[in-house]
Write a protein that holds these residues in place. Structure first.
Motif, PDB file in Angstrom:
ATOM      1  N   GLN A   9       0.634  -1.171  -0.072  1.00  0.00           N
ATOM      2  CA  GLN A   9      -0.308   0.058   0.053  1.00  0.00           C
ATOM      3  C   GLN A   9       0.957   1.389   0.098  1.00  0.00           C
ATOM      4  O   GLN A   9       2.105   1.278   0.710  1.00  0.00           O
ATOM      5  CB  GLN A   9      -0.909   0.090   1.164  1.00  0.00           C
ATOM      6  N   VAL A  10       0.518   2.196  -0.671  1.00  0.00           N
ATOM      7  CA  VAL A  10       1.156   3.762  -0.674  1.00  0.00           C
ATOM      8  C   VAL A  10       0.112   4.788  -0.008  1.00  0.00           C
ATOM      9  O   VAL A  10      -1.226   4.612  -0.585  1.00  0.00           O
ATOM     10  CB  VAL A  10       1.792   4.095  -1.929  1.00  0.00           C
ATOM     11  N   THR A  11       0.573   5.704   0.170  1.00  0.00           N
ATOM     12  CA  THR A  11      -0.210   6.991   0.489  1.00  0.00           C
ATOM     13  C   THR A  11       0.400   8.244  -0.172  1.00  0.00           C
ATOM     14  O   THR A  11       1.540   8.442   0.254  1.00  0.00           O
ATOM     15  CB  THR A  11      -0.372   7.235   2.139  1.00  0.00           C
ATOM     16  N   PRO A  12      -0.353   8.759  -0.973  1.00  0.00           N
ATOM     17  CA  PRO A  12       0.067   9.964  -1.798  1.00  0.00           C
ATOM     18  C   PRO A  12       0.425  11.183  -0.824  1.00  0.00           C
ATOM     19  O   PRO A  12      -0.346  11.110   0.274  1.00  0.00           O
ATOM     20  CB  PRO A  12      -0.946  10.503  -2.676  1.00  0.00           C
ATOM     21  N   VAL A  13       1.404  11.884  -1.056  1.00  0.00           N
ATOM     22  CA  VAL A  13       1.637  12.966  -0.384  1.00  0.00           C
ATOM     23  C   VAL A  13       0.616  13.842  -0.146  1.00  0.00           C
ATOM     24  O   VAL A  13       0.002  14.309  -1.354  1.00  0.00           O
ATOM     25  CB  VAL A  13       3.027  13.655  -0.820  1.00  0.00           C
ATOM     26  N   GLY A  14       0.165  14.313   0.855  1.00  0.00           N
ATOM     27  CA  GLY A  14      -0.883  15.254   1.014  1.00  0.00           C
ATOM     28  C   GLY A  14      -2.294  14.567   1.085  1.00  0.00           C
ATOM     29  O   GLY A  14      -3.501  15.214   0.980  1.00  0.00           O
ATOM     30  N   SER A  15      -2.343  13.284   1.431  1.00  0.00           N
ATOM     31  CA  SER A  15      -3.555  12.527   1.471  1.00  0.00           C
ATOM     32  C   SER A  15      -3.432  11.620   2.546  1.00  0.00           C
ATOM     33  O   SER A  15      -2.375  11.043   3.044  1.00  0.00           O
ATOM     34  CB  SER A  15      -3.739  11.618   0.116  1.00  0.00           C
ATOM     35  N   ALA A  16      -4.729  11.365   3.058  1.00  0.00           N
ATOM     36  CA  ALA A  16      -4.789  10.404   4.234  1.00  0.00           C
ATOM     37  C   ALA A  16      -5.363   8.991   3.839  1.00  0.00           C
ATOM     38  O   ALA A  16      -5.386   7.957   4.503  1.00  0.00           O
ATOM     39  CB  ALA A  16      -5.731  10.868   5.322  1.00  0.00           C
ATOM     40  N   LYS A  17      -5.476   8.933   2.377  1.00  0.00           N
ATOM     41  CA  LYS A  17      -5.841   7.668   1.854  1.00  0.00           C
ATOM     42  C   LYS A  17      -4.953   6.714   1.285  1.00  0.00           C
ATOM     43  O   LYS A  17      -4.140   7.253   0.439  1.00  0.00           O
ATOM     44  CB  LYS A  17      -6.840   8.008   0.686  1.00  0.00           C
ATOM     45  N   THR A  18      -5.096   5.529   1.613  1.00  0.00           N
ATOM     46  CA  THR A  18      -4.061   4.450   1.283  1.00  0.00           C
ATOM     47  C   THR A  18      -4.505   4.051  -0.105  1.00  0.00           C
ATOM     48  O   THR A  18      -5.820   3.807  -0.289  1.00  0.00           O
ATOM     49  CB  THR A  18      -3.833   3.339   2.137  1.00  0.00           C
ATOM     50  N   ILE A  19      -3.600   3.667  -0.966  1.00  0.00           N
ATOM     51  CA  ILE A  19      -3.873   3.022  -2.339  1.00  0.00           C
ATOM     52  C   ILE A  19      -3.365   1.641  -2.367  1.00  0.00           C
ATOM     53  O   ILE A  19      -2.101   1.492  -1.993  1.00  0.00           O
ATOM     54  CB  ILE A  19      -3.292   3.735  -3.413  1.00  0.00           C
ATOM     55  N   ASP A  20      -4.111   0.404  -2.469  1.00  0.00           N
ATOM     56  CA  ASP A  20      -3.524  -0.902  -2.834  1.00  0.00           C
ATOM     57  C   ASP A  20      -2.571  -0.807  -4.011  1.00  0.00           C
ATOM     58  O   ASP A  20      -3.092  -0.409  -5.070  1.00  0.00           O
ATOM     59  CB  ASP A  20      -4.453  -1.873  -2.677  1.00  0.00           C
ATOM     60  N   VAL A  21      -1.619  -1.522  -4.018  1.00  0.00           N
ATOM     61  CA  VAL A  21      -0.757  -1.477  -5.266  1.00  0.00           C
ATOM     62  C   VAL A  21      -0.177  -3.262  -5.281  1.00  0.00           C
ATOM     63  O   VAL A  21      -0.100  -3.832  -4.391  1.00  0.00           O
ATOM     64  CB  VAL A  21       0.649  -0.824  -5.177  1.00  0.00           C
ATOM     65  N   ASP A  22      -0.155  -3.487  -6.597  1.00  0.00           N
ATOM     66  CA  ASP A  22       0.356  -4.887  -7.125  1.00  0.00           C
ATOM     67  C   ASP A  22       1.339  -4.660  -7.931  1.00  0.00           C
ATOM     68  O   ASP A  22       1.047  -4.569  -9.291  1.00  0.00           O
ATOM     69  CB  ASP A  22      -0.939  -5.661  -7.512  1.00  0.00           C
ATOM     70  N   ILE A  23       2.675  -4.826  -7.544  1.00  0.00           N
ATOM     71  CA  ILE A  23       3.733  -4.597  -8.190  1.00  0.00           C
ATOM     72  C   ILE A  23       4.712  -5.943  -8.174  1.00  0.00           C
ATOM     73  O   ILE A  23       4.664  -6.427  -7.076  1.00  0.00           O
ATOM     74  CB  ILE A  23       4.423  -3.319  -8.223  1.00  0.00           C
ATOM     75  N   ARG A  24       5.621  -6.017  -9.183  1.00  0.00           N
ATOM     76  CA  ARG A  24       6.689  -6.963  -9.051  1.00  0.00           C
ATOM     77  C   ARG A  24       8.051  -6.032  -9.024  1.00  0.00           C
ATOM     78  O   ARG A  24       8.236  -5.264 -10.005  1.00  0.00           O
ATOM     79  CB  ARG A  24       6.930  -7.880 -10.105  1.00  0.00           C
ATOM     80  N   LEU A  25       8.636  -5.985  -7.959  1.00  0.00           N
ATOM     81  CA  LEU A  25       9.740  -5.119  -7.791  1.00  0.00           C
ATOM     82  C   LEU A  25      11.261  -5.942  -8.546  1.00  0.00           C
ATOM     83  O   LEU A  25      11.521  -7.147  -7.919  1.00  0.00           O
ATOM     84  CB  LEU A  25      10.193  -5.006  -6.354  1.00  0.00           C
TER      85      LEU A  25
END
Length: 466
Positions: A275-291
């Motif tokens: 999960q990531v949270t954009p700067v200036g936001s309190a909402k998390t975003i689910d992410v599905d990535i291969r690093l």
């Protein structure tokens, strides 16, 4: 099953709030209520809200609906993806038309039947999900245009060292394991990352790369996680972070060893939580990535020196692939030279060739900059050439041109051919004969000495009836 998402009900009548919440919480995961429209801005910042049911009148005896229009405009400005349904006890056609023109998705009069309210909310909720999908695709497309790099070279090699690399890539690509690419600068780590992505089940999704070495510390979170408009001085619009851009695909982080300790901790948390949270936001975003990560540093030694987190190293190198330097894969130089010469001939609209002697110079040079240096040297040679041949001596260090010769030079010395002609075809035929004689008929070794592929060598054997 309740639908995921949140609905906000804003009305100054507590009985309305209780009734609506009791009805809608049967169907939707989250139903929030407030009797104060000034709470809207804060609530929108704290979490993702799909639909807002908004009363049009909050002052006693107010019937104009202007308050509703005021708050409708504020909501749309703050979050255009939210779908707003206006509601009032004083409805007429004119007011409904004005509401739709102002940006409301629908308009409902009080009192209503439960079935009617359910239908309006269901339609609004579906519309909100569609808007979110379109908005995300639009933002991703805009971000991809910024993040995608120029056309990539092919990832080539036929040496035993590169065959080992290719075999490992083939095995690792079929999994979602995080991969660490190591090796000197210029060995092709980014090309290897592209090759892994294209061989994986994620190949239909984005490949997003970011050079951590060139990233300012103040922009780390913004670049990786995105930011909201107004989050800082230069944040003039929302920005999608690289994690979100790579959703479903591959995120490639180059020069990872350059990260300061605090940024290493932030990155580790994002990888662990997905999960990531954009700067200036309190909402998390689910992410599905291969690093896929890359470095030219010794990370285990960096861990011992307390410059790199051990838990982050464990997280990123489920599989480690070392890219060999060009001096360990000299037999690939003719192949790479032919590829880059063809590439830059097309790019600069030339039709240049390389002499066997210049190809030998390339094979003798140590290439401290590896494949990247070779590509740049060929490009410069194509640009600077005034004849039908590239002049390699003009683009590699002078001392490299003075090194003792190998292979072709030895073959020529063995046969001691005098230059009684300058006909290139005759000279080439003699060079082929000399190489075959020197290598006792071994076509593979002769081809390597001449800087030819086996296929090119066999064509010359047929041409000269050898």
């Amino acid at each position: 099953m309740k639908q995921e998402g949140a609905i906000l009900v804003v009305d100054d009548n507590p009985d309305i709030l209780i009734a609506v919440k009791l009805l809608l919480k049967q169907y939707y995961q989250t139903v929030i209520t407030t009797d104060n429209p000034f709470d809207i801005e804060k609530l929108l910042k704290e979490q993702q809200i799909e639909v807002i049911l908004l009363d049009m009148n909050f002052n006693h005896d107010a019937i104009s609906g202007q308050e509703g229009f005021y708050w409708l405009k504020k909501i749309i400005t703050q979050d255009p993806a939210v779908v707003v349904v206006l509601m009032t006890a004083y409805s007429d056609i004119t007011l409904a038309v004005e509401a739709i023109k102002a940006g409301a998705a629908d308009f409902i009069a009080k009192p209503w039947k439960n079935e009617q309210l359910q239908g309006v909310v269901a339609a609004a909720f579906s519309h909100a999900k569609d808007k979110q999908r379109v908005n995300k695709l639009t933002r991703q497309a805009q971000g991809l245009n910024q993040a995608l790099s120029n056309q990539k070279f092919e990832f080539l090699g036929q040496s035993p060292a590169m065959q080992t690399v290719f075999d490992t890539i083939e095995k690792a690509a079929q999994t979602d394991a995080n991969i660490l690419l190591t090796g000197e600068s210029g060995t092709g780590k980014e090309l290897a990352a592209h090759a892994i992505h294209m061989a994986s089940n994620r190949s239909a999704h984005p490949f997003i790369g970011l050079d951590m070495g060139s990233l300012a510390e103040s922009l780390f979170e913004s670049e990786l996680f995105g930011h909201k408009k107004g989050a800082f001085t230069d944040a003039k619009e929302d920005r999608v972070g690289h994690f979100e851009l790579a959703h479903g695909g591959t995120l490639f982080l180059d020069e990872l060893a350059n990260l300061p300790a605090q940024q290493q901790a932030t990155l580790l948390a994002a990888l662990q939580n997905r999960q990531v949270t954009p700067v200036g936001s309190a909402k998390t975003i689910d992410v599905d990535i291969r690093l896929i990560s890359a470095t030219n540093e010794n990370l285990p030694q960096a861990v011992l020196d307390n410059r790199f987190r051990q838990d982050l190293l464990y997280r990123i190198n489920t599989v480690e692939i070392r890219l060999p330097p060009l001096r360990e894969r000299i037999e690939d130089i003719p192949l790479l030279t032919e590829y880059y010469l063809d590439y830059f001939n097309q790019k600069y609209k030339r039709a240049l060739s390389i002499t066997p002697g210049d190809l030998e110079l390339l094979c003798r040079y140590s290439w401290p900059g590896n494949v990247r240096e070779l590509a740049h040297s060929i490009e410069r040679a194509v640009i600077l050439s005034d004849s039908e041949y590239v002049d390699i001596r003009a683009v590699i260090p002078a001392d490299a041109c003075e090194l003792p010769g190998r292979q072709i030079s030895e073959a020529a010395a063995e046969n001691n051919h005098s230059y009684d002609t300058f006909d290139l075809e005759i000279l080439e035929q003699r060079a082929v004969r000399a190489a075959l004689k020197f290598h006792q008929g071994n076509v593979t070794q002769a081809a390597k000495a001449l800087g030819l592929t086996r296929g090119a060598m066999y064509r010359r054997l047929e041409r000269y009836d050898l």
